[in-house]
Design a protein around this motif. Sequence first.
Motif, PDB file in Angstrom:
ATOM      1  N   LEU A 107     -13.423   0.277 -11.016  1.00 35.46           N
ATOM      2  CA  LEU A 107     -14.419  -0.510 -10.280  1.00 35.46           C
ATOM      3  C   LEU A 107     -15.479  -1.116 -11.178  1.00 35.46           C
ATOM      4  N   PHE A 165     -20.063   4.186   1.724  1.00 34.74           N
ATOM      5  CA  PHE A 165     -19.806   5.540   1.223  1.00 34.74           C
ATOM      6  C   PHE A 165     -20.603   5.716  -0.062  1.00 34.74           C
ATOM      7  N   TRP A 218       0.849  -1.201   0.000  1.00 35.29           N
ATOM      8  CA  TRP A 218       0.000   0.000   0.000  1.00 35.29           C
ATOM      9  C   TRP A 218       0.875   1.238   0.000  1.00 35.29           C
ATOM     10  N   GLY A 269     -22.164  10.613  -7.856  1.00 34.28           N
ATOM     11  CA  GLY A 269     -21.819  10.374  -9.259  1.00 34.28           C
ATOM     12  C   GLY A 269     -21.647   8.913  -9.604  1.00 34.28           C
ATOM     13  N   THR A 307     -16.443   4.540 -15.001  1.00 34.83           N
ATOM     14  CA  THR A 307     -17.343   5.395 -14.219  1.00 34.83           C
ATOM     15  C   THR A 307     -17.461   5.014 -12.736  1.00 34.83           C
ATOM     16  N   GLY A 308     -16.624   4.095 -12.258  1.00 33.64           N
ATOM     17  CA  GLY A 308     -16.485   3.928 -10.804  1.00 33.64           C
ATOM     18  C   GLY A 308     -17.568   3.136 -10.093  1.00 33.64           C
ATOM     19  N   SER A 342      -7.751  -1.796  -4.697  1.00 34.20           N
ATOM     20  CA  SER A 342      -8.726  -1.291  -5.683  1.00 34.20           C
ATOM     21  C   SER A 342      -8.166  -0.100  -6.441  1.00 34.20           C
TER      22      SER A 342
HETATM   23  C1  FAD Z   1     -13.328   6.735   1.720  1.00 37.64           C
HETATM   24  C2  FAD Z   1     -12.611   5.934   0.682  1.00 37.64           C
HETATM   25  C3  FAD Z   1     -11.277   5.607   0.889  1.00 37.64           C
HETATM   26  C4  FAD Z   1     -10.593   4.825  -0.050  1.00 37.64           C
HETATM   27  N1  FAD Z   1      -9.275   4.543   0.161  1.00 37.64           N
HETATM   28  C5  FAD Z   1      -8.611   3.769  -0.725  1.00 37.64           C
HETATM   29  C6  FAD Z   1      -7.217   3.498  -0.566  1.00 37.64           C
HETATM   30  O1  FAD Z   1      -6.555   4.051   0.312  1.00 37.64           O
HETATM   31  N2  FAD Z   1      -6.639   2.614  -1.420  1.00 37.64           N
HETATM   32  C7  FAD Z   1      -7.337   2.013  -2.427  1.00 37.64           C
HETATM   33  O2  FAD Z   1      -6.785   1.185  -3.151  1.00 37.64           O
HETATM   34  N3  FAD Z   1      -8.634   2.321  -2.656  1.00 37.64           N
HETATM   35  C8  FAD Z   1      -9.279   3.185  -1.838  1.00 37.64           C
HETATM   36  N4  FAD Z   1     -10.578   3.518  -2.079  1.00 37.64           N
HETATM   37  C9  FAD Z   1     -11.210   3.031  -3.319  1.00 37.64           C
HETATM   38  C10 FAD Z   1     -10.753   3.911  -4.521  1.00 37.64           C
HETATM   39  O3  FAD Z   1     -11.132   5.229  -4.290  1.00 37.64           O
HETATM   40  C11 FAD Z   1     -11.343   3.368  -5.802  1.00 37.64           C
HETATM   41  O4  FAD Z   1     -10.845   2.067  -5.974  1.00 37.64           O
HETATM   42  C12 FAD Z   1     -10.962   4.163  -7.047  1.00 37.64           C
HETATM   43  O5  FAD Z   1     -11.268   5.512  -6.929  1.00 37.64           O
HETATM   44  C13 FAD Z   1     -11.693   3.549  -8.238  1.00 37.64           C
HETATM   45  O6  FAD Z   1     -11.373   4.224  -9.399  1.00 37.64           O
HETATM   46  P1  FAD Z   1     -12.454   4.365 -10.562  1.00 37.64           P
HETATM   47  O7  FAD Z   1     -11.808   5.097 -11.648  1.00 37.64           O
HETATM   48  O8  FAD Z   1     -13.069   3.052 -10.844  1.00 37.64           O
HETATM   49  O9  FAD Z   1     -13.607   5.241  -9.917  1.00 37.64           O
HETATM   50  P2  FAD Z   1     -13.523   6.754  -9.418  1.00 37.64           P
HETATM   51  O10 FAD Z   1     -12.145   7.138  -9.119  1.00 37.64           O
HETATM   52  O11 FAD Z   1     -14.531   6.885  -8.349  1.00 37.64           O
HETATM   53  O12 FAD Z   1     -13.996   7.587 -10.688  1.00 37.64           O
HETATM   54  C14 FAD Z   1     -15.253   7.429 -11.283  1.00 37.64           C
HETATM   55  C15 FAD Z   1     -15.583   8.712 -12.039  1.00 37.64           C
HETATM   56  O13 FAD Z   1     -16.654   8.462 -12.960  1.00 37.64           O
HETATM   57  C16 FAD Z   1     -17.398   9.672 -13.083  1.00 37.64           C
HETATM   58  N5  FAD Z   1     -18.660   9.343 -13.784  1.00 37.64           N
HETATM   59  C17 FAD Z   1     -19.687   8.583 -13.337  1.00 37.64           C
HETATM   60  N6  FAD Z   1     -20.644   8.477 -14.288  1.00 37.64           N
HETATM   61  C18 FAD Z   1     -20.197   9.184 -15.364  1.00 37.64           C
HETATM   62  C19 FAD Z   1     -20.734   9.451 -16.665  1.00 37.64           C
HETATM   63  N7  FAD Z   1     -21.949   8.987 -17.047  1.00 37.64           N
HETATM   64  N8  FAD Z   1     -20.020  10.204 -17.528  1.00 37.64           N
HETATM   65  C20 FAD Z   1     -18.796  10.719 -17.166  1.00 37.64           C
HETATM   66  N9  FAD Z   1     -18.251  10.517 -15.928  1.00 37.64           N
HETATM   67  C21 FAD Z   1     -18.939   9.740 -15.059  1.00 37.64           C
HETATM   68  C22 FAD Z   1     -17.513  10.106 -11.638  1.00 37.64           C
HETATM   69  O14 FAD Z   1     -17.919  11.451 -11.531  1.00 37.64           O
HETATM   70  C23 FAD Z   1     -16.074   9.851 -11.148  1.00 37.64           C
HETATM   71  O15 FAD Z   1     -15.258  10.994 -11.362  1.00 37.64           O
HETATM   72  C24 FAD Z   1     -11.271   4.348  -1.200  1.00 37.64           C
HETATM   73  C25 FAD Z   1     -12.616   4.705  -1.420  1.00 37.64           C
HETATM   74  C26 FAD Z   1     -13.280   5.490  -0.494  1.00 37.64           C
HETATM   75  C27 FAD Z   1     -14.712   5.852  -0.759  1.00 37.64           C
END
Ligand code: FAD
Length: 493
Positions: A457, A231, A131, A235, A206-207, A475
């Motif tokens: 995600l 949490f 980490w 979005g 999109t997470g 993640s």
């Molecule tokens: C409190 C907290 C603490 C965390 N700590 C850790 C950590 O320390 N280490 C770790 O590994 N993971 C951690 N995580 C998890 C980590 O944040 C996620 O794994 C990571 O952000 C996932 O990336 P992602 O790109 O899939 O989603 P995100 O980074 O969440 O991005 C998704 C994006 O999609 C956008 N979106 C959604 N729908 C649309 C659409 N229709 N058109 C355009 N844009 C859109 C959203 O606005 C957002 O900006 C934590 C999560 C939380 C909530």
Amino acid sequence: MKQEQTDVIVVAAGLSGLAAAISAAENGAKVIAFEKGSTTGGAANMGMGPLGVGSRFQRHHMVSITPGEAFRKHMNFTHWKVDPRLVREIYNRSGETIDWLEDMGVEFLTVTPVYPTPEILRAYATSEPTWHVVKPADGSTQLGPRMAGPMIKAMTMRAQDLGVDIRLNTPVRSLIKENGRIVGVVAEAEDGEKIEARAKGVIIATGGAGDNPAMIKDYTGYEWGKDMFSFRVPGMDGDGLKMAWEVGAVKTDMIMEIMYLVPDNMATPNNFIIDGAFRQPCLWVNSKGERFMNEDAIANTTFAGNAISTQPGKFAFSIFDSALLKKYKKKGPDITSHVHPFDLFDHFEEAVAAALEAGYRHVFAADSIEELAEKLEISPGKLAETVDEYNELCDGGFDDLFEKDHRYLEAISKPRFYACRYFPSAYGTLGGIKINYKAEVLDENHDPIPGLYAAGLDACTIYGDSYPFILPGNSMGFALNSGRIAGENAAGL
Ligand SMILES: Cc1cc2nc3c(=O)[nH]c(=O)nc-3n(C[C@H](O)[C@H](O)[C@H](O)COP(=O)(O)OP(=O)(O)OC[C@H]3O[C@@H](n4cnc5c(N)ncnc54)[C@H](O)[C@@H]3O)c2cc1C
């Protein structure tokens, strides 16, 4: 409708979207990233840092785990129920991805956690040092939420330097499919104007559906606000999942990235203190007043979250008495989490009093076990019986029910008695879209849908049924590396 043309479109500029956009641009593509929110980084802004295996930073700190070792641990943890090629690809690249982040200016604080807590009680006692916690911009060394902010800032600047066109407040509404191939998206600008943007490759990032209670219920079985207090990062509505499924992507199982919390844990500083303080190896019971795990494992958020999820009503109580409170105040808590402040017990009574005064329904204080049972809505006879049995185990120094470590067998007998109700929680949802090791989205026949990629995600199907705490930062590690893989492959089209 406004028409646009580019090489690669990234649907979102969260963590995986930024990684995808940067890597596509580094590989020579013209990139547009449409982002629904008003900022980049998504949920990653709330986190602390990503996994990496074999990074320069690890070598400097004499950490020797290799991608092969991580791969084997991961596959054994998941019982080989996940795609080994994709898992291997993620770990193979993950160390170099940390170097890549450093090269764009990200600094890391630590990769080897040092907690003032006995090893058996550490949150990630059995985990590997993977980490990479991001160094805060203000130079502070206090671990806590939102440390990853500087990483998002550096990645956003890098993307902009490479000419990535990041459009904030511009959600993508649908994908365009022609002759079996994904050829673009329809997005909606802030002023409501529709944009038809065409490209050789589209990357969904999109997470997940963490802010969509209906999808959480339909796909994971939890009911948000009843037995799930995850949490809800605004979005995360499952947009990418729905868009991919609409164009023929095969649906995978979705799980919650499970842990446990008190409801509204960050709503007030008092709730945050309560959330941290009760995570002790004291006495834990379910709604029937029965013990359900060896409480020395309570710091393992995956195991405890799963155990709480399997109890009647999917919640559980942590209970201690004023003798334990005195010990925690004097010697410090048995468990100090890596997220909550170290001085929780200096403020404990004030926090409990203020929360009770404010009508917070998940913390309790009573002068007798009977009174406590009534407040917890447990049969007073049953709770008294459990406490008596537990106290006998403490006297005998051996837990013949769950073999809890004898150092934490401390009787619950001295009023006042305190309790707190924990529920399953989660960082968000995992999975929904199936990708291969090139981050190509697969259809019902597990063949790639030409032109369509996914990352983060939305596509995180590599954990089986539980988050692999044994390799922490996983993640974000998956988001970064699947994003990079998707960006490179989409740029090569
Ligand atoms: C409190 C907290 C603490 C965390 N700590 C850790 C950590 O320390 N280490 C770790 O590994 N993971 C951690 N995580 C998890 C980590 O944040 C996620 O794994 C990571 O952000 C996932 O990336 P992602 O790109 O899939 O989603 P995100 O980074 O969440 O991005 C998704 C994006 O999609 C956008 N979106 C959604 N729908 C649309 C659409 N229709 N058109 C355009 N844009 C859109 C959203 O606005 C957002 O900006 C934590 C999560 C939380 C909530």
